[in-house]
Design a protein around this motif. Structure first.
Motif, PDB file in Angstrom:
ATOM      1  N   GLU A 137      43.109  32.401  30.374  1.00 23.57           N
ATOM      2  CA  GLU A 137      42.213  32.287  31.245  1.00 23.57           C
ATOM      3  C   GLU A 137      42.292  31.219  32.265  1.00 23.57           C
ATOM      4  O   GLU A 137      43.100  30.456  31.701  1.00 23.57           O
ATOM      5  N   LYS A 142      41.941  51.676  27.547  1.00 21.69           N
ATOM      6  CA  LYS A 142      41.557  50.336  27.955  1.00 21.69           C
ATOM      7  C   LYS A 142      41.711  49.572  26.868  1.00 21.69           C
ATOM      8  O   LYS A 142      41.608  49.727  25.562  1.00 21.69           O
ATOM      9  N   ASN A 156      38.154  46.765  36.366  1.00 22.11           N
ATOM     10  CA  ASN A 156      39.555  47.479  36.063  1.00 22.11           C
ATOM     11  C   ASN A 156      39.361  49.037  35.944  1.00 22.11           C
ATOM     12  O   ASN A 156      40.061  49.882  36.446  1.00 22.11           O
ATOM     13  N   SER A 196      37.064  37.944  31.957  1.00 15.80           N
ATOM     14  CA  SER A 196      36.166  38.778  31.215  1.00 15.80           C
ATOM     15  C   SER A 196      34.607  38.491  31.847  1.00 15.80           C
ATOM     16  O   SER A 196      33.983  39.505  31.749  1.00 15.80           O
ATOM     17  N   GLU A 252      37.417  39.998  21.780  1.00 17.09           N
ATOM     18  CA  GLU A 252      37.034  41.098  22.562  1.00 17.09           C
ATOM     19  C   GLU A 252      35.810  40.463  23.729  1.00 17.09           C
ATOM     20  O   GLU A 252      35.676  41.282  24.831  1.00 17.09           O
ATOM     21  N   GLY A 308      39.424  37.057  27.733  1.00 15.20           N
ATOM     22  CA  GLY A 308      40.728  37.444  28.268  1.00 15.20           C
ATOM     23  C   GLY A 308      40.855  38.641  29.234  1.00 15.20           C
ATOM     24  O   GLY A 308      39.742  38.986  29.623  1.00 15.20           O
ATOM     25  N   THR A 309      41.801  39.011  29.819  1.00 12.73           N
ATOM     26  CA  THR A 309      42.053  40.027  30.870  1.00 12.73           C
ATOM     27  C   THR A 309      41.959  41.452  30.465  1.00 12.73           C
ATOM     28  O   THR A 309      42.686  41.889  29.317  1.00 12.73           O
ATOM     29  N   ARG A 310      41.057  42.108  31.041  1.00 13.91           N
ATOM     30  CA  ARG A 310      40.935  43.863  30.671  1.00 13.91           C
ATOM     31  C   ARG A 310      42.110  44.508  31.372  1.00 13.91           C
ATOM     32  O   ARG A 310      42.448  44.152  32.540  1.00 13.91           O
ATOM     33  N   TYR A 347      43.645  48.030  22.263  1.00 16.93           N
ATOM     34  CA  TYR A 347      43.291  49.210  23.256  1.00 16.93           C
ATOM     35  C   TYR A 347      42.746  50.387  22.283  1.00 16.93           C
ATOM     36  O   TYR A 347      42.677  50.272  21.106  1.00 16.93           O
ATOM     37  N   ASN A 404      42.534  44.758  25.963  1.00  9.34           N
ATOM     38  CA  ASN A 404      42.688  43.460  26.805  1.00  9.34           C
ATOM     39  C   ASN A 404      43.789  42.663  26.003  1.00  9.34           C
ATOM     40  O   ASN A 404      44.316  43.084  25.235  1.00  9.34           O
ATOM     41  N   THR A 433      43.779  45.774  36.180  1.00 10.17           N
ATOM     42  CA  THR A 433      43.324  44.928  35.286  1.00 10.17           C
ATOM     43  C   THR A 433      42.117  44.039  35.848  1.00 10.17           C
ATOM     44  O   THR A 433      41.730  44.494  36.955  1.00 10.17           O
ATOM     45  N   SER A 434      41.489  43.185  35.072  1.00 13.28           N
ATOM     46  CA  SER A 434      40.284  42.679  35.589  1.00 13.28           C
ATOM     47  C   SER A 434      40.550  41.244  36.249  1.00 13.28           C
ATOM     48  O   SER A 434      39.621  40.461  36.596  1.00 13.28           O
TER      49      SER A 434
END
Length: 797
Positions: free
Chosen positions: A70, A204, A282, A276, A224, A227-229, A192, A206, A266-267
């Motif tokens: 992040e 889906k 996403n 997050s 959870e 981080g990037t989704r 996922y 992360n 992605t997010s």
């Protein structure tokens, strides 16, 4: 004046190659088993590695923005700079062991890791005998194809990734009604979940918060809430048959033709946004992309893809003359070439493949191509698949401007702006100076600090701090090629100034009153002191000073051109004049060749003694290098005007190497994998990019305030032509030559500019200047031509 079509002009020279091996197709007679055999696709953000299996086809999926971690806390070590006086005192006393020990205190966190999104599987219900298998990647249209027959039924698959529609398209057909049967499933090395809705597979998950080995043996930490989704949506569009699903697969039964649309998102919302808590939606993005593409026909999707991709790829063409190489699979072709046999179209293919890879991996704002471009199947990729800015990241973009792909440079240029923001804190807290700095490694979060995991790693690589200095030169190069003054004024200059300010304040006086860096490290190189100590930390590194010299020269020129910042310009000029000069070693060598390439300060014409010293360094180090180093040296030999030596190393770059997973093999070491990926080994994409850049450098150079045609043409390329290569000054050049002699050149100005041309061997500049009144013949025998925007001039011998 109408632009001449050089392809037609030179056609008769190269007619013999029309039925020979392709210069734009990679093909194979069997599926891929290993990653280094897969055929890669990309739209600059989404990437795919296609294996083309028969019973089961495997497709690795990637997204350029899917990384661990992040946003970085740039203020991670607010008092690190307090260690500087002790390090400098140790160096003053030439106590190198102590300097190394203390330099560990100038270290911060290590970079994050580029992560694999997942794998899509297409499992088929084939039960018969396989025949006539064929797999290809056509880089002229960025489409991969697989064909084969089972029990008399022909099956065809077509794959591409669309930039306009942001999705991957897979078209599957059989030539006998109702014989197309397959199931589709997805898995990932990341966390996922799978669901199904509206006959759509939805995954889906992360990325990890960390995936760095220093946090424990191969530690991967998921959270959870952090981080990037990511989302992966896939849907089958069928003309017949029936689509159903199980709890883990999407199934087509008894079909004849179907189109799979794959959408990923992605997010990631920028280097400074928490993915997050402040990320993009996403799931919505993936859903919308899929829905829009699903309403379009395959023909419409492919047409838009071709129009977009070929806008860039078709700008440049190259022929290196007639070839007698046989039409054999690409892996066999590489083996044959490594035996010393001729294959000019393979040499062209490798050049164009480099351009293909850049178009396919570098179209996401602020997210440049990483060490593996965008193609990575590993949760722990080699070197984290991050950005290594002591050479590799910069080398990825050496071909962006001269091979007419300026737009693909923008992801790096935007990323440099991000680094200049975090880098201000790095300059303050680690080095106690103004401006901005970026060090050895970085990641999508624009981390700029010196790495090393807070003192745990070797200063030989971890403590280098010239990344921002080197990167800033890319801003100036983009201006030189495009002459975009708005870019220079509004985007580049402030960043260039910040990099220069860091350099000016970072340098200190040596005992002779000259400006040097202290402490200094040479990128991943150690020295041996007179006492025999092998160390990393010293003062006045030649590489540092070469990069600083380029940085200062460029910011001075930019300041003059924009007529701004006169006071700072004087500071830069004063610092430049006081810098420690280049030193030629006892063996007649120069310790660092940055000034020769990619810098402009050393040339055989203006500084022959330094150019000869660079040549001596190259001779001492030898040619036994791989990957990024091999690619760099080819460019260096081209700058020295030694085309035959550059060509020798270009051939070595294309030496066949077996995939990494092959247990027993005689084809090891550096070179090229079966899918034309660069084998460092393992795979690093910088060798592909720098090898392609070197071809252009052998054919046209423009760094010395004049255009030099065929400056490093090897004997092996005695006949040929090219179109569309770019030169500094905002020019586009095409040329045709026979028996090593330039016969025709076409120069087009994209903006108003005055070009100086070094006249080619055998040309009479006097008679030429008399024919064209707009030409001026200068004292050096060079021709000066003034052109308006979009004006073209043709010169013919």
């Amino acid at each position: 004046m109408k632009k001449v079509n050089l392809t037609i002009i030179c056609f008769t020279l190269f007619f013999g190659s029309i039925h020979a091996q392709s210069d734009h197709v990679l093909w194979y007679n069997q599926p891929a088993t290993y990653f280094e055999e897969s055929l890669v696709l990309g739209n600059g953000k989404m990437g795919a590695s296609v294996f083309g299996g028969v019973d089961s086809d495997k497709i690795y999926l990637n997204d350029a923005t899917l990384w661990s971690g992040e946003p970085v806390n740039a203020n991670m070590s607010p008092e690190a700079y307090k260690n500087l006086p002790a390090i400098r005192e140790a160096l003053k006393n030439e106590d190198y062991p102590l300097a190394d020990q203390l330099n560990h205190k100038l270290q911060g966190i290590n970079s994050n890791t580029y992560e694999p999104l997942g794998t899509l599987y297409l499992n088929f219900n084939h039960t018969g005998t396989l025949q006539k298998y064929y797999r290809e990647l056509n880089i002229a249209n960025a489409v991969s194809t697989v064909e084969y027959e089972v029990d008399g039924v022909k099956y065809t698959r077509e794959y591409f990734i669309s930039h306009p529609d942001h999705v991957m398209i897979i078209k599957l057909t059989s030539n006998k009604k109702g014989t197309l049967n397959f199931e589709m499933k997805f898995n990932s090395l990341l966390k996922y979940k799978i669901s199904f809705a509206d006959k759509t597979l939805k995954a889906k998950g992360n990325a990890p918060v960390t995936a760095s080995p220093e946090n424990g043996t191969n530690a991967v930490v998921f959270d959870e809430n952090r981080g990037t989704r990511f989302s992966t949506y896939a849907k089958i569009k069928n003309t017949d048959g029936k689509v159903t699903n199980t709890d883990s697969t999407l199934v087509l039964s008894n079909g004849t033709e179907a189109v799979i649309i794959v959408s990923v998102a992605t997010s990631f919302n920028g280097f400074d946004k928490n993915p997050s808590t402040n990320g993009l939606d996403n799931e919505k993005i993936a859903s919308v992309q899929l829905a829009h593409a699903f309403t379009k026909s395959f023909k419409t999707l492919k047409s838009a893809h071709l129009k977009d991709y070929q806008t860039y790829f078709n700008r440049v063409s190259l022929s290196l003359g007639a070839t007698t190489a046989p039409d054999i699979p690409t892996n066999e072709r590489l083996i044959r070439y490594a035996e010393g046999k001729e294959d000019k179209n393979l040499e062209v293919l490798y050049f164009q493949y480099g351009r293909y890879l850049l178009i396919s991996s570098s179209r996401t704002p602020g997210v440049p191509a990483n060490l593996q471009g965008i193609w990575n199947p590993y949760i722990h990729p080699p070197w984290g698949s991050e950005y290594t800015t002591n050479i590799n990241t910069e080398e990825n973009y050496w071909l962006a401007e001269n091979t007419n792909l300026s737009e693909m440079h923008f992801p790096l240029l935007g990323f440099i702006k991000n680094l200049s923001i975090t880098g201000k804190m790095t300059a303050k807290t680690f080095y106690c100076v103004n401006g901005w700095a970026e060090c050895h490694n970085t990641d999508v979060w624009a981390m700029s600090n010196p790495v090393g995991n807070f003192g745990k790693d070797d200063p030989v690589w971890a403590c280098w701090n010239m990344g921002g200095t080197w990167l800033s030169t890319h801003l100036w190069e983009h201006f030189l090629f495009t002459q975009d003054k708005n870019f220079l004024k509004n985007e580049a200059y402030t960043i260039m100034r910040g990099a220069a300010q860091f350099c000016i304040e970072w340098m200190v006086e040596d005992k002779e009153g000259k400006l040097i860096t202290s402490p200094s490290t040479s990128p991943e190189n150690k020295f041996i002191s007179p006492s025999g100590y092998q160390g990393a930390t010293f003062y006045g590194g030649t590489a540092d000073l070469a990069m600083i010299r380029s940085c200062l020269i460029q910011v001075i020129e930019a300041s003059k051109l924009l007529n701004v910042d006169a006071e700072f310009r004087l500071k830069a000029e004063s610092a430049l004049a006081r810098m420690h000069p280049y030193q030629i070693g006892r063996k007649g060598n120069l310790q660092e060749w940055f000034g020769l390439f990619p810098g402009h300060e050393i040339t055989p014409e203006t500084t022959p003694y330094l150019a000869n010293a660079c040549r001596k360094s190259l001779e001492i180090k030898g040619d036994e290098t791989t990957g990024w180093s091999k690619g760099w040296r080819i460019n260096l030999w081209a700058r020295l005007g030694d085309g035959n030596h550059a060509y020798k190393m270009y051939r070595e770059l294309l030496k066949y190497v077996d995939p990494d997973g092959v247990k027993t093999s005689k084809h090891r070491g550096g070179g090229t994998y079966p899918n034309l990926f660069d084998a460092h080994p393992p795979f690093q994409i910088d060798g592909n990019f720098s090898g392609a850049a070197a071809v252009a450098e052998m054919l046209i150079q423009s760094h010395s305030d004049y255009l030099d045609f065929l400056p490093a043409l090897p004997d092996a390329w005695s006949n040929g032509h090219f179109t569309g290569l770019k030169v500094r000054g905002g020019g586009e050049v095409s040329a045709c030559w026979e028996q090593g002699v330039l016969k025709k050149l076409v120069l087009k100005a994209t903006v108003p500019h005055q070009f100086t041309l070094k006249m080619p061997k055998g040309w009479n500049p006097g008679s030429l200047s008399q024919q064209k009144s707009k030409f001026i013949l200068n004292q050096d025998g060079k021709i000066i031509i003034s052109l308006q925007a979009n004006q073209t001039i043709t010169l013919q011998q």
